[in-house]
Every structure is written in structure tokens, then in C-alpha cells.
Design a protein around this motif. Structure first.
Motif, PDB file in Angstrom:
ATOM      1  N   THR A 104       0.844  -1.198   0.000  1.00 51.76           N
ATOM      2  CA  THR A 104       0.000   0.000   0.000  1.00 51.76           C
ATOM      3  C   THR A 104       0.876   1.244   0.000  1.00 51.76           C
ATOM      4  OG1 THR A 104      -1.707  -1.173   1.236  1.00 51.76           O
ATOM      5  CG2 THR A 104      -1.838   1.230   1.201  1.00 51.76           C
ATOM      6  N   ILE A 105       0.516   2.219  -0.806  1.00 53.47           N
ATOM      7  CA  ILE A 105       1.297   3.443  -0.935  1.00 53.47           C
ATOM      8  C   ILE A 105       0.677   4.551  -0.085  1.00 53.47           C
ATOM      9  CG2 ILE A 105       2.003   5.288  -2.526  1.00 53.47           C
ATOM     10  CD1 ILE A 105       3.557   2.824  -2.949  1.00 53.47           C
ATOM     11  N   ASP A 106       1.532   5.234   0.681  1.00 50.64           N
ATOM     12  CA  ASP A 106       1.110   6.462   1.356  1.00 50.64           C
ATOM     13  C   ASP A 106       1.284   7.587   0.338  1.00 50.64           C
ATOM     14  OD1 ASP A 106       0.765   8.761   2.860  1.00 50.64           O
ATOM     15  OD2 ASP A 106       1.859   8.001   4.599  1.00 50.64           O
ATOM     16  N   VAL A 107       0.235   7.839  -0.419  1.00 55.24           N
ATOM     17  CA  VAL A 107       0.316   8.784  -1.539  1.00 55.24           C
ATOM     18  C   VAL A 107       0.749  10.171  -1.064  1.00 55.24           C
ATOM     19  CG1 VAL A 107      -0.995   9.930  -3.358  1.00 55.24           C
ATOM     20  CG2 VAL A 107      -1.414   7.523  -2.852  1.00 55.24           C
ATOM     21  N   LYS A 108       0.224  10.607   0.073  1.00 54.71           N
ATOM     22  CA  LYS A 108       0.572  11.938   0.584  1.00 54.71           C
ATOM     23  C   LYS A 108       2.061  12.039   0.879  1.00 54.71           C
ATOM     24  CE  LYS A 108      -0.557  15.267   4.224  1.00 54.71           C
ATOM     25  NZ  LYS A 108      -1.371  15.545   5.431  1.00 54.71           N
ATOM     26  N   ALA A 109       2.604  11.009   1.548  1.00 53.82           N
ATOM     27  CA  ALA A 109       4.028  11.033   1.912  1.00 53.82           C
ATOM     28  C   ALA A 109       4.915  11.008   0.675  1.00 53.82           C
ATOM     29  CB  ALA A 109       4.355   9.852   2.825  1.00 53.82           C
ATOM     30  N   VAL A 110       4.550  10.178  -0.311  1.00 56.68           N
ATOM     31  CA  VAL A 110       5.347  10.082  -1.542  1.00 56.68           C
ATOM     32  C   VAL A 110       5.291  11.402  -2.311  1.00 56.68           C
ATOM     33  CG1 VAL A 110       5.525   8.940  -3.783  1.00 56.68           C
ATOM     34  CG2 VAL A 110       5.084   7.588  -1.730  1.00 56.68           C
ATOM     35  N   THR A 111       4.109  12.017  -2.356  1.00 59.13           N
ATOM     36  CA  THR A 111       3.960  13.283  -3.063  1.00 59.13           C
ATOM     37  C   THR A 111       4.788  14.379  -2.397  1.00 59.13           C
ATOM     38  OG1 THR A 111       1.706  12.667  -3.721  1.00 59.13           O
ATOM     39  CG2 THR A 111       2.307  14.989  -3.896  1.00 59.13           C
ATOM     40  N   GLU A 112       4.735  14.423  -1.051  1.00 61.32           N
ATOM     41  CA  GLU A 112       5.517  15.419  -0.308  1.00 61.32           C
ATOM     42  C   GLU A 112       7.003  15.246  -0.600  1.00 61.32           C
ATOM     43  OE1 GLU A 112       4.556  17.700   2.300  1.00 61.32           O
ATOM     44  OE2 GLU A 112       2.438  17.432   1.857  1.00 61.32           O
ATOM     45  N   ALA A 113       7.455  13.980  -0.613  1.00 62.08           N
ATOM     46  CA  ALA A 113       8.874  13.706  -0.871  1.00 62.08           C
ATOM     47  C   ALA A 113       9.261  14.110  -2.285  1.00 62.08           C
ATOM     48  CB  ALA A 113       9.163  12.222  -0.643  1.00 62.08           C
ATOM     49  N   ALA A 114       8.371  13.848  -3.258  1.00 63.64           N
ATOM     50  CA  ALA A 114       8.657  14.195  -4.656  1.00 63.64           C
ATOM     51  C   ALA A 114       8.760  15.707  -4.829  1.00 63.64           C
ATOM     52  CB  ALA A 114       7.571  13.636  -5.564  1.00 63.64           C
ATOM     53  N   VAL A 115       7.842  16.441  -4.214  1.00 66.17           N
ATOM     54  CA  VAL A 115       7.863  17.903  -4.317  1.00 66.17           C
ATOM     55  C   VAL A 115       9.119  18.464  -3.669  1.00 66.17           C
ATOM     56  CG1 VAL A 115       6.706  20.025  -3.570  1.00 66.17           C
ATOM     57  CG2 VAL A 115       5.349  18.112  -4.427  1.00 66.17           C
ATOM     58  N   SER A 116       9.460  17.954  -2.489  1.00 72.45           N
ATOM     59  CA  SER A 116      10.656  18.421  -1.782  1.00 72.45           C
ATOM     60  C   SER A 116      11.914  18.178  -2.607  1.00 72.45           C
ATOM     61  CB  SER A 116      10.760  17.717  -0.427  1.00 72.45           C
ATOM     62  OG  SER A 116      11.906  18.130   0.273  1.00 72.45           O
ATOM     63  N   SER A 117      12.035  16.977  -3.193  1.00 74.51           N
ATOM     64  CA  SER A 117      13.213  16.646  -4.007  1.00 74.51           C
ATOM     65  C   SER A 117      13.282  17.507  -5.264  1.00 74.51           C
ATOM     66  CB  SER A 117      13.182  15.170  -4.392  1.00 74.51           C
ATOM     67  OG  SER A 117      13.259  14.353  -3.249  1.00 74.51           O
ATOM     68  N   ALA A 118      12.119  17.781  -5.858  1.00 78.62           N
ATOM     69  CA  ALA A 118      12.086  18.603  -7.077  1.00 78.62           C
ATOM     70  C   ALA A 118      12.631  20.003  -6.792  1.00 78.62           C
ATOM     71  CB  ALA A 118      10.662  18.683  -7.623  1.00 78.62           C
ATOM     72  N   LEU A 119      12.245  20.587  -5.663  1.00 78.03           N
ATOM     73  CA  LEU A 119      12.702  21.944  -5.351  1.00 78.03           C
ATOM     74  C   LEU A 119      14.169  21.969  -4.947  1.00 78.03           C
ATOM     75  CD1 LEU A 119       9.652  23.530  -3.471  1.00 78.03           C
ATOM     76  CD2 LEU A 119      10.338  23.778  -5.845  1.00 78.03           C
ATOM     77  N   GLN A 120      14.668  20.872  -4.392  1.00 75.07           N
ATOM     78  CA  GLN A 120      16.082  20.806  -4.033  1.00 75.07           C
ATOM     79  C   GLN A 120      16.978  20.892  -5.259  1.00 75.07           C
ATOM     80  OE1 GLN A 120      16.783  17.332  -1.637  1.00 75.07           O
ATOM     81  NE2 GLN A 120      15.588  18.104   0.096  1.00 75.07           N
ATOM     82  N   ALA A 121      16.432  20.542  -6.424  1.00 74.23           N
ATOM     83  CA  ALA A 121      17.210  20.584  -7.659  1.00 74.23           C
ATOM     84  C   ALA A 121      17.362  22.006  -8.194  1.00 74.23           C
ATOM     85  CB  ALA A 121      16.552  19.699  -8.717  1.00 74.23           C
ATOM     86  N   LEU A 122      16.636  22.973  -7.612  1.00 78.54           N
ATOM     87  CA  LEU A 122      16.689  24.346  -8.115  1.00 78.54           C
ATOM     88  C   LEU A 122      17.887  25.106  -7.562  1.00 78.54           C
ATOM     89  CD1 LEU A 122      12.890  25.287  -7.845  1.00 78.54           C
ATOM     90  CD2 LEU A 122      14.159  24.540  -9.876  1.00 78.54           C
ATOM     91  N   ASP A 123      17.894  25.355  -6.268  1.00 77.98           N
ATOM     92  CA  ASP A 123      18.989  26.082  -5.625  1.00 77.98           C
ATOM     93  C   ASP A 123      18.859  25.880  -4.122  1.00 77.98           C
ATOM     94  OD1 ASP A 123      17.550  28.480  -4.305  1.00 77.98           O
ATOM     95  OD2 ASP A 123      16.819  28.524  -6.372  1.00 77.98           O
TER      96      ASP A 123
END
Length: 287
Positions: free
Chosen positions: A63-82
Motif C-alpha cells: 500500500t502506498i502512502d500517496v501523501k508522503a510520496v507526493t511530499e517527498a517528490a515535491v521536496s526533491s524537485a525543489l532541491q534541484a533548483l537552488d
């Protein structure tokens, strides 16, 4: 003649209605094209991320914790900026804003959780915990009837359990040495000062240490500066070491105290944002 007139009016009404329908139809088609274009642009650019998350949700073994995975994806995406572009989840944002607002309702302690048990680092002078008798070094075992030591209770959960509305009560159980002690504490307004220290180094040199740019920064620094100016300050050591940042407007107001009229304080400009300039007005006390 009357019949012809009625028929003419009827035909005219039909013609007008046809024109209106035609205009609405064309508007709907254009709106659809624009919406489709916008949708294609959005999903075209971010399609890979959407596809990966969708694939994981449908095919992962558990079972996937969709909220947790989404939060992690968004956080990682912004880390790639600066280094300065970060995503704050709602809980972290609330804690950050609470600290920057300058005060909050709580019991008046600072603690850390080094080994799955909260240890009191400091007790705010005059706060509820000091009045109750909690000491630096006490290990917090429970809050009300809930054990929070040794069971991997998240630190933010501990914070939320101890904070609460003004004048409400909470029971804090601590271990001091080999003794377990319970304290009934009434929550109160806890001031969070950003000026950690201000004093005269000598007859002409003042010192101010600022820890963050909170909602009360400009007021606190102004009061400290006025006090030092009254004592003869003509030079100032303004200590910003380990400053954690904060509100832009407070940083601007404070910087304005040091600069001459027209000096640039800061400007903001981006690919899709017109340049905005913030300049000093030359009315600062510390020029």
C-alpha cells in the motif's frame, strides 16, 4: 399587414438568436482550445513525474502512502533548483511561522531528542515551566497520560502536545536522575525575542546580536539602538552570526536604518517577474 409584421419580428428574433448561439459556440470552441493548450503545456512539461507516481501507485507491491510520496517528490524537485528554494510541509510551515511571529502559547522550554527521549535544553525565565519547577537536563517521559519516551514519538508531535491555547493545563512527567516527577503546568504566552543581547562594549561602541528576522525584529532592534544611543554609542558591532533569516519586510526596514537616501537595499527580478526595487529613504537612526 399585422401578420406580416409578426412574421418579420419572429424571423428577426430567430436570426438574432442564431447569431448569439454562433457567438457562444465560437467562444466555447476557443475556450476549449485554450484550455486544451494549457493542459497539454502543463502535463507535457511534468508528464514524466506524473507517469512515475501513477505507475508506482498502481504497481507497487504494498500500500502506498500517496501523501508522503507526493511530499517527498515535491521536496526533491525543489532541491534541484537552488539551496534557497525549499518546500515546507504544513506542519513545518506552521512551526516556522509561529516562531517568526514573536510569541506563542506553550510551557516555555526548549528541548532536543538525542536518543528517543526529549531532554530539556533550557527553561525560559519567567515562563510556566520555570514557575512549575522544571529544570535544564530533565528528561520528558510523558505528556498528560501519553508516554513519549522510548517509542519513537516524532519531535513535532511532542511540540504540538505541549503547546496549546492560553490558560489551558497540561501535565508533564519528567525523570530527574532516578526520580519521576509530575508537573501540572498552565500554558501561557511565550515571548520569542530575536535580539539575543545588546550592551555597550566601551564608551562609544555598542553591540547588538540578532538571531532572526521575526515579526518583532524592527521594533526590538530599534528599542535596543535607542537605549545604546542614549548611552553614547557612535559605533555599532551588529552581530548576524548564525542568523536563521525570516521576513523580508523586517530585513528591509532594519537595513534602511543604516543606509543613505536612495541606496539600494534589495531588488527582486525573475524570468516571469518584473524587477522590483527597494531603496533606503535616508531617515534611519543608525546611518
Amino acid at each position: 399587414m399585422k401578420k406580416d409584421t409578426k412574421e418579420s419580428l419572429f424571423i428577426g428574433a430567430i436570426a438574432v438568436l442564431g447569431i448569439i448561439i454562433g457567438v457562444l459556440l465560437m467562444a466555447s470552441i476557443n475556450a476549449y482550445k485554450e484550455k486544451k493548450s494549457l493542459r497539454n503545456w502543463k502535463y507535457g512539461d511534468w508528464r514524466k513525474l506524473s507517469l512515475v507516481l501513477d505507475y508506482v501507485e498502481k504497481n507497487y507491491v504494498d500500500t502506498i502512502d500517496v501523501k508522503a510520496v507526493t511530499e517527498a517528490a515535491v521536496s526533491s524537485a525543489l532541491q534541484a533548483l537552488d539551496p534557497h528554494s525549499v518546500y515546507l510541509p504544513p506542519v513545518s510551515l506552521e512551526e516556522s511561522e509561529t516562531e517568526l511571529l514573536g510569541n506563542f502559547d506553550g510551557i516555555g522550554i526548549q528541548f532536543n531528542v538525542p536518543n528517543d527521549t526529549a531532554v530539556v535544553l533550557s527553561v525560559i525565565p519567567g515562563g510556566p515551566s520555570e514557575k512549575a519547577g522544571i529544570l535544564q537536563g530533565d528528561r520528558i517521559i510523558k505528556v498528560d497520560d501519553r508516554i513519549i519516551a522510548g517509542n519513537k514519538t516524532p519531535q513535532d508531535t511532542m511540540v504540538h502536545m505541549m503547546r496549546g491555547p492560553h490558560a489551558t493545563k497540561v501535565r508533564i512527567g519528567v525523570r530527574r536522575g532516578s526520580e519521576d516527577i509530575d508537573f501540572d503546568i498552565t500554558r501561557d504566552k511565550i515571548p520569542v525575542n530575536c535580539v539575543d543581547a545588546h550592551f555597550m562594549i566601551n564608551d562609544t561602541t555598542g553591540y547588538i546580536k540578532l538571531s532572526k528576522f521575526s515579526r518583532t525584529t524592527y521594533t526590538e532592534v530599534s528599542m535596543a539602538a535607542l537605549e545604546l544611543l542614549a548611552k553614547g554609542m557612535t559605533k555599532l558591532v551588529f552581530d548576524l552570526r548564525d542568523n536563521t533569516g525570516g521576513y523580508l519586510d523586517q530585513a528591509y526596514l532594519l537595513t534602511n536604518e543604516f543606509l543613505a537616501d536612495g541606496d539600494m537595499v534589495v531588488y527582486m527580478e525573475g524570468l516571469h517577474r518584473e524587477r522590483q526595487e527597494y531603496k533606503a529613504n535616508g531617515k534611519g537612526l543608525l546611518q
